[in-house]
Design a protein around this motif. Sequence first.
Motif, PDB file in Angstrom:
ATOM      1  N   SER A 182      -7.313  51.153  78.155  1.00 47.31           N
ATOM      2  CA  SER A 182      -7.356  52.510  77.499  1.00 47.31           C
ATOM      3  C   SER A 182      -8.447  52.134  76.201  1.00 47.31           C
ATOM      4  O   SER A 182      -8.900  53.500  75.712  1.00 47.31           O
ATOM      5  N   ASN A 228     -12.031  54.100  76.330  1.00 52.14           N
ATOM      6  CA  ASN A 228     -12.169  54.700  77.569  1.00 52.14           C
ATOM      7  C   ASN A 228     -13.079  55.765  77.744  1.00 52.14           C
ATOM      8  O   ASN A 228     -13.197  56.541  76.684  1.00 52.14           O
ATOM      9  N   ASP A 282     -11.997  59.575  76.717  1.00 46.85           N
ATOM     10  CA  ASP A 282     -11.950  60.001  75.303  1.00 46.85           C
ATOM     11  C   ASP A 282     -13.123  60.169  74.654  1.00 46.85           C
ATOM     12  O   ASP A 282     -14.048  59.210  74.517  1.00 46.85           O
ATOM     13  N   VAL A 312      -8.592  56.659  81.379  1.00 49.75           N
ATOM     14  CA  VAL A 312      -7.042  56.925  81.663  1.00 49.75           C
ATOM     15  C   VAL A 312      -6.794  57.964  80.963  1.00 49.75           C
ATOM     16  O   VAL A 312      -7.465  59.023  80.485  1.00 49.75           O
ATOM     17  N   ASN A 333      -5.392  59.927  78.310  1.00 46.49           N
ATOM     18  CA  ASN A 333      -5.175  59.879  76.995  1.00 46.49           C
ATOM     19  C   ASN A 333      -4.100  60.560  76.593  1.00 46.49           C
ATOM     20  O   ASN A 333      -3.720  61.821  77.165  1.00 46.49           O
ATOM     21  N   SER A 377      -5.322  54.625  86.237  1.00 45.09           N
ATOM     22  CA  SER A 377      -6.541  55.512  85.553  1.00 45.09           C
ATOM     23  C   SER A 377      -6.080  56.966  85.983  1.00 45.09           C
ATOM     24  O   SER A 377      -5.233  57.243  86.496  1.00 45.09           O
TER      25      SER A 377
END
Length: 270
Positions: free
Chosen positions: A75, A78, A81, A113, A115, A153
């Motif tokens: 995370s 990642n 984001d 991922v 988020n 993911s």
Amino acid sequence: MKLSLASWSLRSLTLDEAAGLSRVLGIGALDLGYFYKPGLDREALIADPDGTADRVLQLGVALPNLYHLFGGSLSDRNLADPRNRERNEADFRQVVRFAKRAGLASVFVLPGVVNPGQDRVSALTESAESLRRLVAISAPEGIQLTVEPHVHSYLESPTLVLDLLYRVPGLKLTLDYAHFACLGYRQEEIDVLASHAAHVHLRQARAGVLQCKLALGTLNFGAMLGTLRAAGYNGYLSIEYVHQDYMDGQHDDVLTETVDMRDCVREWLA
């Protein structure tokens, strides 16, 4: 198609020892990463990509691919984001410089991922924008950017993978059938991704189990290799058995399974 080893499979060896084992096994190629004892120092690579490249060129094996992780976890920093883009792009320019000097064909990154505050669609949208910017950095230097769809993911189905590839021209896959088999997809449902592969990871798996002994999984490697060949794939097949906490991957003899997979592929290629 040619075999390679993943350096992070050999967690207790030095990088030189991992390269030596690859030669001893008659493989002669090693994928690079930042993990365990044979891992490269990510911060040192970013600070001095030329010096790091000169070091790995002394290993005496082919270097097909680098697994680049932007942060310290799945995370951290990642690609889904958007707050990470500026730092990630700055680092990636150095990674591409390293890859070009070291003669690597490709770099693989993780897609990101889901988020906080996101769903899969919004995560994919943000990741696609991040990946478009990274392709714009790597492609002019002749380095193929690849992404590996993986368990945990946002990118956990072949349909989502095809959507991402449509949104990011020039992006290819580091394809590991095991991640999809673990999630319950039939092999024929994964085959649609073969034509988009620029690098491939090999290990046995079955529903609910990301990694298992060759005789205890459901992946048909003869069929997989045939699908890849029919799709025009002629790159590296990196054997990626691991001993790590992720997805309970601590129960297999990495060396034995690596040799068994090597022999499986050699038999089919012969």
